[in-house]
Write a protein that holds these residues in place. Structure first.
Motif, mmCIF file in Angstrom:
data_model
loop_
_atom_site.group_PDB
_atom_site.id
_atom_site.type_symbol
_atom_site.label_atom_id
_atom_site.label_comp_id
_atom_site.label_asym_id
_atom_site.label_seq_id
_atom_site.Cartn_x
_atom_site.Cartn_y
_atom_site.Cartn_z
ATOM 1 N N PHE A 129 0.822 -1.209 0.000
ATOM 2 C CA PHE A 129 0.000 0.000 0.000
ATOM 3 C C PHE A 129 0.857 1.261 0.000
ATOM 4 O O PHE A 129 0.525 2.234 -0.680
ATOM 5 C CB PHE A 129 -0.950 -0.018 1.197
ATOM 6 N N GLU A 130 1.964 1.248 0.737
ATOM 7 C CA GLU A 130 2.847 2.412 0.727
ATOM 8 C C GLU A 130 3.552 2.557 -0.616
ATOM 9 O O GLU A 130 3.808 3.683 -1.059
ATOM 10 C CB GLU A 130 3.852 2.315 1.867
ATOM 11 N N SER A 131 3.860 1.453 -1.270
ATOM 12 C CA SER A 131 4.471 1.514 -2.592
ATOM 13 C C SER A 131 3.545 2.175 -3.598
ATOM 14 O O SER A 131 3.998 2.765 -4.593
ATOM 15 C CB SER A 131 4.834 0.107 -3.088
ATOM 16 N N LEU A 132 2.254 2.101 -3.347
ATOM 17 C CA LEU A 132 1.260 2.706 -4.221
ATOM 18 C C LEU A 132 0.949 4.145 -3.826
ATOM 19 O O LEU A 132 0.053 4.772 -4.407
ATOM 20 C CB LEU A 132 -0.020 1.866 -4.203
ATOM 21 N N GLY A 133 1.681 4.660 -2.841
ATOM 22 C CA GLY A 133 1.544 6.063 -2.462
ATOM 23 C C GLY A 133 0.522 6.354 -1.385
ATOM 24 O O GLY A 133 0.142 7.514 -1.194
ATOM 25 N N MET A 134 0.083 5.326 -0.646
ATOM 26 C CA MET A 134 -0.940 5.540 0.374
ATOM 27 C C MET A 134 -0.308 5.720 1.743
ATOM 28 O O MET A 134 0.739 5.138 2.051
ATOM 29 C CB MET A 134 -1.908 4.356 0.397
ATOM 30 N N HIS A 135 -0.949 6.545 2.571
ATOM 31 C CA HIS A 135 -0.514 6.707 3.964
ATOM 32 C C HIS A 135 -1.230 5.656 4.800
ATOM 33 O O HIS A 135 -2.463 5.618 4.851
ATOM 34 C CB HIS A 135 -0.842 8.107 4.478
ATOM 35 N N VAL A 136 -0.466 4.792 5.443
ATOM 36 C CA VAL A 136 -1.019 3.610 6.100
ATOM 37 C C VAL A 136 -0.815 3.661 7.608
ATOM 38 O O VAL A 136 0.289 3.950 8.097
ATOM 39 C CB VAL A 136 -0.362 2.321 5.555
ATOM 40 N N ILE A 137 -1.891 3.384 8.341
ATOM 41 C CA ILE A 137 -1.834 3.147 9.782
ATOM 42 C C ILE A 137 -2.132 1.668 9.984
ATOM 43 O O ILE A 137 -3.219 1.189 9.645
ATOM 44 C CB ILE A 137 -2.861 4.008 10.545
ATOM 45 N N ALA A 138 -1.168 0.922 10.483
ATOM 46 C CA ALA A 138 -1.320 -0.525 10.629
ATOM 47 C C ALA A 138 -2.222 -0.876 11.812
ATOM 48 O O ALA A 138 -2.112 -0.279 12.890
ATOM 49 C CB ALA A 138 0.041 -1.177 10.803
ATOM 50 N N ALA A 139 -3.104 -1.838 11.585
ATOM 51 C CA ALA A 139 -3.971 -2.359 12.642
ATOM 52 C C ALA A 139 -3.937 -3.889 12.576
ATOM 53 O O ALA A 139 -4.902 -4.525 12.137
ATOM 54 C CB ALA A 139 -5.388 -1.830 12.492
ATOM 55 N N PRO A 140 -2.826 -4.484 13.007
ATOM 56 C CA PRO A 140 -2.704 -5.945 12.926
ATOM 57 C C PRO A 140 -3.644 -6.660 13.885
ATOM 58 O O PRO A 140 -4.023 -6.125 14.933
ATOM 59 C CB PRO A 140 -1.235 -6.185 13.305
ATOM 60 N N CYS A 141 -4.007 -7.880 13.519
ATOM 61 C CA CYS A 141 -4.889 -8.684 14.375
ATOM 62 C C CYS A 141 -4.514 -10.156 14.250
ATOM 63 O O CYS A 141 -3.663 -10.527 13.454
ATOM 64 C CB CYS A 141 -6.354 -8.470 13.983
ATOM 65 N N ASP A 142 -5.156 -10.980 15.057
ATOM 66 C CA ASP A 142 -5.035 -12.440 14.962
ATOM 67 C C ASP A 142 -3.574 -12.902 15.038
ATOM 68 O O ASP A 142 -3.079 -13.599 14.158
ATOM 69 C CB ASP A 142 -5.687 -12.922 13.668
ATOM 70 N N TYR A 143 -2.902 -12.521 16.123
ATOM 71 C CA TYR A 143 -1.505 -12.918 16.337
ATOM 72 C C TYR A 143 -1.417 -14.430 16.557
ATOM 73 O O TYR A 143 -2.293 -15.032 17.170
ATOM 74 C CB TYR A 143 -0.930 -12.190 17.548
ATOM 75 N N VAL A 144 -0.342 -15.023 16.077
ATOM 76 C CA VAL A 144 -0.175 -16.471 16.152
ATOM 77 C C VAL A 144 0.921 -16.877 17.135
ATOM 78 O O VAL A 144 0.780 -17.857 17.864
ATOM 79 C CB VAL A 144 0.141 -17.053 14.754
ATOM 80 N N ALA A 145 2.039 -16.158 17.164
ATOM 81 C CA ALA A 145 3.165 -16.517 18.033
ATOM 82 C C ALA A 145 2.704 -16.622 19.480
ATOM 83 O O ALA A 145 1.885 -15.829 19.950
ATOM 84 C CB ALA A 145 4.280 -15.489 17.904
ATOM 85 N N LYS A 146 3.229 -17.592 20.168
ATOM 86 C CA LYS A 146 2.802 -17.902 21.531
ATOM 87 C C LYS A 146 3.100 -16.741 22.478
ATOM 88 O O LYS A 146 4.205 -16.197 22.486
ATOM 89 C CB LYS A 146 3.515 -19.175 22.000
ATOM 90 N N GLN A 147 2.112 -16.360 23.278
ATOM 91 C CA GLN A 147 2.256 -15.246 24.220
ATOM 92 C C GLN A 147 2.546 -15.723 25.645
ATOM 93 O O GLN A 147 2.759 -14.907 26.530
ATOM 94 C CB GLN A 147 0.972 -14.401 24.227
ATOM 95 N N THR A 148 2.538 -17.031 25.848
ATOM 96 C CA THR A 148 2.784 -17.602 27.169
ATOM 97 C C THR A 148 4.028 -18.491 27.108
ATOM 98 O O THR A 148 4.484 -18.857 26.014
ATOM 99 C CB THR A 148 1.569 -18.438 27.617
ATOM 100 N N PRO A 149 4.610 -18.858 28.276
ATOM 101 C CA PRO A 149 5.845 -19.661 28.263
ATOM 102 C C PRO A 149 5.641 -21.022 27.584
ATOM 103 O O PRO A 149 4.547 -21.590 27.584
ATOM 104 C CB PRO A 149 6.149 -19.841 29.759
ATOM 105 N N TYR A 150 6.716 -21.520 26.998
ATOM 106 C CA TYR A 150 6.681 -22.844 26.374
ATOM 107 C C TYR A 150 6.633 -23.927 27.447
ATOM 108 O O TYR A 150 7.101 -23.740 28.578
ATOM 109 C CB TYR A 150 7.923 -23.062 25.506
ATOM 110 N N ASP A 151 6.062 -25.069 27.079
ATOM 111 C CA ASP A 151 6.142 -26.248 27.934
ATOM 112 C C ASP A 151 6.741 -27.380 27.105
ATOM 113 O O ASP A 151 7.135 -27.175 25.946
ATOM 114 C CB ASP A 151 4.780 -26.620 28.530
ATOM 115 N N VAL A 152 6.803 -28.584 27.657
ATOM 116 C CA VAL A 152 7.478 -29.684 26.986
ATOM 117 C C VAL A 152 6.840 -29.999 25.633
ATOM 118 O O VAL A 152 7.512 -30.391 24.676
ATOM 119 C CB VAL A 152 7.490 -30.937 27.897
#
Length: 285
Positions: free
Chosen positions: A229-252
């Motif tokens: 979108f920025e390559s096309l000349g647009m001013h972008v405000i990112a609003a990411p969602c649906d995170y995948v990486a684990k937010q809690t400690p790993y276990d076995v």
């Protein structure tokens, strides 16, 4: 009252930009997707393993065979997946409520990118619905639209029009169900790639007088989307969602392979490949 289903006719200039990056239309898109499936896991690992097995009498074959199994294990574990996802998901911070509130009433619009259809859903009478990622993006976009009162654009086409409803139309239908004013919904239903999302939305929002967009997509997809979108000349405000990486400690269990973790790793590798492809395409252009 129905949402605004945009019957968008691309100009010659827009069509040229789309065709340059999509590889020459539907056939080029299909070929690129097949190539990606063969290169990325699990396809690439299976091919490497088969080649290694064929050449198992040679040292290179044994290395290839064992390496493919090792990579299959590693890419199926949460720490390796998160190592791949973290640079993508943490590139842009989540949108704060205070920032959203400051944009209300401005020449800003929300743009939600499609993420896949759940075709002919039996529980909905065989009607097309949204797949997981598309549903999460649309739900978050609806939340932002209800809170801010801003217009919202949804974008996504369909590869086989006779088989499914355009994704943009399905997303718009769900926005109404999630409580968004139908008069503020604009559905674009031609785009088949992220580059096409950006190209069509750029033209539509420019004609509407939109000065900047709040871009909604899955967190790991955001760097490539913002770049487009920025390559096309647009001013972008990112609003990411649906995170995948684990937010809690790993276990076995985190160090043992899981099928869904392998899919997440594949998505991350696909994004890196997509970023490289877009940048090479732009350089050649």
């Amino acid at each position: 009252m129905p949402f605004r289903q945009i019957k968008y006719m691309a100009s010659h200039e827009t069509s040229a930009r789309v065709n340059h990056h999509s590889g020459g239309g539907t056939m080029g898109l299909l070929i690129s997707k097949v190539v990606a499936q063969l290169l990325l896991p699990p396809g690439g690992l299976v091919l490497a393993g088969v080649l290694g097995f064929v050449l198992r009498r040679h040292l290179a074959g044994r290395i290839l065979l064992s390496g493919s199994f090792l990579l299959l294990w590693l890419l199926s574990t949460e720490p390796v997946r998160d190592m791949l996802l973290h640079p993508l998901e943490q590139r842009y911070a989540a949108l704060a409520d205070q920032q959203l509130a400051s944009l209300a009433g401005s020449e800003t619009a929300i743009v939600v990118l499609g993420g896949g259809l759940y075709e002919k859903a039996p529980e909905y009478g065989g009607r097309d619905m949204l797949h997981n990622e598309a549903l999460m993006r649309t739900l978050y976009g609806a939340d932002l639209a209800v809170k801010s009162g801003l217009d919202i654009y949804v974008t996504g086409g369909v590869l086989e029009p006779d088989r499914s409803e355009p994704e943009g139309a399905v997303m718009a239908r769900m926005l109404v169900r999630f409580g968004v004013d139908s008069q503020r919904i604009h559905a674009e239903s031609q785009a088949l790639t992220t580059w096409e999302n950006g190209t069509y939305i750029h033209d539509l929002t420019t004609k509407a007088g939109v000065k900047q967009i709040i871009l909604v997509t899955t967190a790991w997809h955001m760097p490539r989307s913002v770049w487009v979108f920025e390559s096309l000349g647009m001013h972008v405000i990112a609003a990411p969602c649906d995170y995948v990486a684990k937010q809690t400690p790993y276990d076995v269990r985190s160090y043992f392979p899981r099928w869904n973790v392998l899919a997440d790793s594949g998505n991350a590798l696909h994004e890196y490949l997509g970023l490289l492809w877009y940048r090479l395409s732009r350089h050649s252009q």
